[in-house]
Design a protein around this motif. Structure first.
Motif, short mmCIF file in Angstrom:
data_model
loop_
_atom_site.label_atom_id
_atom_site.label_comp_id
_atom_site.label_asym_id
_atom_site.label_seq_id
_atom_site.Cartn_x
_atom_site.Cartn_y
_atom_site.Cartn_z
N LYS A 24 0.83 -1.20 0.00
CA LYS A 24 0.00 0.00 0.00
C LYS A 24 0.87 1.26 0.00
O LYS A 24 0.58 2.24 -0.70
CB LYS A 24 -0.92 0.01 1.23
CG LYS A 24 -2.10 -0.96 1.13
CD LYS A 24 -2.80 -1.14 2.45
CE LYS A 24 -3.46 0.12 2.93
NZ LYS A 24 -4.22 -0.09 4.20
N SER A 25 1.91 1.24 0.80
CA SER A 25 2.82 2.38 0.88
C SER A 25 3.58 2.56 -0.44
O SER A 25 3.74 3.68 -0.93
CB SER A 25 3.79 2.18 2.04
OG SER A 25 4.72 3.24 2.10
N GLU A 26 3.98 1.46 -1.01
CA GLU A 26 4.76 1.51 -2.26
C GLU A 26 3.96 2.14 -3.40
O GLU A 26 4.49 2.92 -4.19
CB GLU A 26 5.17 0.08 -2.65
CG GLU A 26 6.00 0.00 -3.93
CD GLU A 26 6.35 -1.44 -4.30
OE1 GLU A 26 6.83 -1.65 -5.43
OE2 GLU A 26 6.13 -2.35 -3.46
N PHE A 27 2.67 1.84 -3.47
CA PHE A 27 1.84 2.34 -4.58
C PHE A 27 0.91 3.48 -4.16
O PHE A 27 -0.03 3.81 -4.89
CB PHE A 27 1.03 1.19 -5.18
CG PHE A 27 1.89 0.13 -5.81
CD1 PHE A 27 2.60 0.38 -6.99
CD2 PHE A 27 2.03 -1.12 -5.21
CE1 PHE A 27 3.40 -0.60 -7.56
CE2 PHE A 27 2.83 -2.10 -5.77
CZ PHE A 27 3.52 -1.84 -6.94
N SER A 28 1.16 4.08 -2.96
CA SER A 28 0.40 5.24 -2.47
C SER A 28 -1.11 5.00 -2.57
O SER A 28 -1.86 5.78 -3.17
CB SER A 28 0.78 6.50 -3.26
OG SER A 28 2.16 6.74 -3.16
N PHE A 29 -1.55 3.90 -1.97
CA PHE A 29 -2.96 3.51 -2.05
C PHE A 29 -3.81 4.33 -1.10
O PHE A 29 -3.53 4.41 0.10
CB PHE A 29 -3.09 2.02 -1.71
CG PHE A 29 -4.50 1.50 -1.74
CD1 PHE A 29 -5.20 1.41 -2.94
CD2 PHE A 29 -5.14 1.11 -0.57
CE1 PHE A 29 -6.50 0.94 -2.97
CE2 PHE A 29 -6.44 0.63 -0.59
CZ PHE A 29 -7.12 0.55 -1.79
N HIS A 30 -4.87 4.97 -1.62
CA HIS A 30 -5.81 5.75 -0.81
C HIS A 30 -7.12 4.98 -0.73
O HIS A 30 -7.89 4.94 -1.71
CB HIS A 30 -6.04 7.14 -1.42
CG HIS A 30 -4.79 7.97 -1.48
ND1 HIS A 30 -4.25 8.58 -0.36
CD2 HIS A 30 -3.96 8.27 -2.52
CE1 HIS A 30 -3.14 9.22 -0.71
NE2 HIS A 30 -2.94 9.06 -2.01
N SER A 31 -7.39 4.40 0.42
CA SER A 31 -8.52 3.50 0.57
C SER A 31 -9.86 4.21 0.32
O SER A 31 -10.70 3.70 -0.44
CB SER A 31 -8.52 2.89 1.98
OG SER A 31 -9.61 2.01 2.15
N GLN A 32 -10.09 5.36 0.93
CA GLN A 32 -11.38 6.03 0.79
C GLN A 32 -11.64 6.47 -0.64
O GLN A 32 -12.76 6.35 -1.15
CB GLN A 32 -11.45 7.23 1.74
CG GLN A 32 -11.59 6.84 3.21
CD GLN A 32 -11.81 8.04 4.10
OE1 GLN A 32 -11.34 9.14 3.83
NE2 GLN A 32 -12.53 7.84 5.20
N GLN A 33 -10.61 6.96 -1.29
CA GLN A 33 -10.76 7.40 -2.69
C GLN A 33 -11.10 6.20 -3.57
O GLN A 33 -11.97 6.29 -4.45
CB GLN A 33 -9.46 8.05 -3.16
CG GLN A 33 -9.53 8.64 -4.56
CD GLN A 33 -8.22 9.32 -4.95
OE1 GLN A 33 -7.46 9.78 -4.10
NE2 GLN A 33 -7.94 9.36 -6.24
#
Length: 704
Positions: free
Chosen positions: A228-237
């Motif tokens: 998640k950190s590697e691909f800058s994952f934004h859960s809410q978005q």
């Protein structure tokens, strides 16, 4: 597929999922907990047309895969973990035909898990009444699944659903509503590769929910965090994008398959009824009128069957004395086991009536309205409307009600709800209340139809509600938290109660009461009989010697001597000595040492009080006295004053004590399990016991 098919029922709250579960499984169901958690699990079995047996698992209702409570997280836990004992071979998705757009959001998410799925299109009769016309075959083609129209409440379409389950494919055929990999392609690919996840949507859900999913190891959680950190994952978005995409698909599907033939501006029947039943003034008047009817009925309707059960036990006691050889075994069976059982089984009619009314109120949709109406009051004492659900459940039993507080997201709201729910008058208090009320409140009618005993019972239940609200207000000030609670709920349409479901609820409630309480009461009765029948060495011999003298024989008749021997032996037994030890503490409340014994034994369960009284007065009585426990208690006299033991002051003092006291070890255990600390149950026990003592003291001193 295995011989026994595992079928999970999935759907929104109020979609009729639980009703369908009851129809499919009938009496062959059991309650347990999901593996590794304390969330309640319902499962049962149904016979399929091909003679296979299907194991039906009723998963908690949820609106989407993005949960707000622990119960809702269970759905993803069960469906995503292939090693779970509740992971299904087939999903039956229960959809409300009258509210299909909202239901299909969850369906579209479930479909993307790639588990074979069938839609049970429920409430088709209500959809038709609302002017909603659904092209079922066309809808099935667009979704790629088999759809079976049903009405679970009426039992319509159930055979067709069973046939569809038996003929279901082990290969998922459903279409996806969105292009899942496009939501986060690199992240989904990395999670699938590193965690060996077969389907894209499962991988995406792991990114969203991995911290709440119990089947993931700490190493897997750590790896997902890194990805998640590697691909800058934004859960809410990502959730927002996914939801918009799914609704675009759902709108297109429904445009071609659903037609509305009614006037959209016309007010529904449910709304017209709600204008009256949820009115800010009349709504509460109607609610208390319904409570009044319930408590009047508990006394009026149960009188005849209770008399029959009471007579049956008197007859069984008589038979026991006639045919069992005199000795310790006969005394144990008659004065211990039989007397204890009579204290449980006599209340079956009242328990059945109470749960019948609760089931009817839930089945019609009225209980949801009560929750809605109470929300404003709850907010004033620092709670939300969600607190009402476990508090109303407390009328049945505090244990599952405290477990249901997991649906309350706000920590402060949840803790206050846990702390006050045991104050609500549960069904275990009902035997104590009805026994004591029947002894001191006259069975008279006011204005020809209002039963005085029903009014007294209702007053105790209202007292429990008011005390819970007052204590909650106090705790609102004491417990500090910056979290803000919110309350969102859907009001189901009004429906006629399904009478076989009401009968099933009555049966299960009575069965649970008899077997769960019965086991405890028999065990306590046996222990109590031993403690009441034996005492320290030499004491019983001295009593026998005292009453065998010629002087005593000349002064008293044989029956009186027998009664005096029994009474004095009870007082000098181990149970009597325990009661005598605590008597100075409870005497200001109007309680004697015999009531003191009952207070101690009923800590196992409140209803044990009645069985304890039955055992104590059976041990004390001679064989010629075969009266019921109520008659024995009515005839009991205070040796110091010669007055009845159970006066109006003592009876109401005792009822108020049980209204407030934490006389339930199961509740203490569940509070510890839910809070993960002994601090909260200790505080709860201390404040409830103090409250019970002070309130009981005031009542006795005022009434004596």
């Amino acid at each position: 597929m295995s011989q026994d098919l595992k079928v999970a029922l999935v759907g929104n709250p109020n979609s009729g999922k639980s009703t369908l579960f009851n129809v499919l499984t009938g009496l062959s169901q059991k309650i347990g907990n999901f593996p590794g958690v304390t969330v309640e699990k319902k499962e049962g079995f149904t016979k399929l047309p091909d003679n296979r047996s299907a194991r039906i698992i009723d998963l908690p209702g949820t609106y989407s895969f993005y949960p707000k409570s622990r119960d809702e997280r269970i759905v993803m836990d069960a469906l995503a973990d292939k090693t779970s004992s509740v992971h299904p071979d087939l999903i039956v998705f229960v959809a409300d035909a009258s509210n299909l757009k909202r239901n299909l959001l969850l369906f579209s998410q479930v479909a993307d898990l790639r588990i074979p799925i069938i839609i049970a299109l429920n409430m088709m009769d209500l959809a038709s009444q609302a002017g909603i016309e659904i092209e079922v075959d066309e809808l099935a083609l667009k979704l790629g699944v088999q759809i079976v129209p049903i009405s679970a409440r009426k039992g319509e379409g159930i055979d067709q659903l069973k046939m569809a389950i038996s003929q279901s494919s082990s290969i998922p055929t459903q279409f996806s509503s969105i292009d899942v990999p496009s939501l986060a392609p690199d992240l989904i690919h990395a999670i699938r590769r590193d965690l060996n996840i077969p389907y894209p949507y499962v991988a995406l859900q792991l990114a969203h929910q991995h911290e709440q999913l119990s089947f993931l190891s700490s190493e897997q959680n750590k790896r997902i965090e890194e990805i998640k950190s590697e691909f800058s994952f934004h859960s809410q978005q990502s959730q927002a994008t996914e939801t918009i995409g799914r609704y675009n698909f759902i709108n297109d599907v429904l445009f071609d398959t659903v037609k509305l033939n009614s006037d959209p501006g016309k007010e529904t029947m449910s709304n017209r009824i709600d204008n009256i039943l949820t009115h800010r003034v009349f709504g509460f008047v109607i609610f208390f009128a319904i409570l009044f009817l319930i408590f009047q009925s508990i006394f009026a309707w149960s009188e005849y069957p209770m008399s029959l059960i009471e007579s049956l036990f008197v007859w069984m006691t008589d038979i026991g004395h006639q045919y069992l050889p005199a000795g310790a075994f006969a005394d144990l069976m008659i004065d211990g086991v039989l007397a204890g059982l009579s204290g449980v089984l006599i209340f079956i009619p009242q328990i059945a009536i109470l749960f019948a009314f609760i089931s009817i109120l839930e089945d019609t949709g009225y209980m949801s309205r009560v929750t809605f109406m109470m929300d404003k009051i709850m907010r004033k004492v620092g709670l939300s409307g969600k607190s009402i659900v476990p508090m109303i459940g407390g009328f049945a039993c505090a244990v599952p009600s405290i477990m249901s507080t997991r649906n309350i997201e706000n920590w402060k709201d949840r803790m206050i709800t846990i702390m006050v729910t045991p104050l609500i008058a549960c069904s275990a208090r009902l035997p104590v209340y009805t026994l004591l009320i029947s002894m001191v409140v006259p069975d008279q009618k006011v204005w020809g139809f209002i039963n005085m005993q029903g009014i007294a019972l209702m007053a105790l239940y209202v007292l429990s509600i008011i005390s819970a609200i007052v204590v909650a207000w106090v705790m609102k000030v004491i417990i500090k938290s910056r979290e803000r609670g919110y309350f969102i709920m859907e009001l189901p349409v009004y429906r006629m109660p399904r009478w076989n479901n009401v009968l099933l609820t009555m049966y299960k409630s009575v069965k649970a009461f008899v077997f769960e309480a019965g086991k405890i009461i028999i065990a306590v009765s046996i222990v109590l009989w031993v403690l009441s029948s034996y005492g320290p060495s030499g004491r019983f011999d001295a009593i026998d010697e005292k009453y065998s003298s010629v002087t005593i024989a000349q002064e008293y008749p044989a029956d009186d001597i027998s009664r005096m021997v029994s009474s004095e032996k009870l007082e000098n037994s181990y149970a009597g000595l325990i009661g005598k030890a605590i008597e100075p503490v409870i005497k200001p409340l109007g309680f004697d040492w015999k009531i003191g014994i009952a207070l101690i034994t009923s800590f196992a369960a409140r209803e044990v009080f009645v069985g304890t009284m039955a055992t104590i007065y059976s041990v004390e009585a001679d064989d010629s006295n075969l009266a019921s426990v109520r008659d024995k208690m009515l005839s009991a006299e205070n040796p110091e004053t010669g007055l009845p033991v159970f006066t109006v002051a003592v009876a109401f003092s005792l009822m108020v004590f049980y209204a407030f006291a934490m006389q339930c070890v199961s509740t203490i255990a569940i509070v510890y399990r839910e809070t993960k600390s002994w601090t909260w149950p200790a505080i709860q026990f201390a404040y409830m016991t103090t409250l019970a003592y002070i309130a009981s003291l005031i009542v006795y001193q005022l009434l004596k």
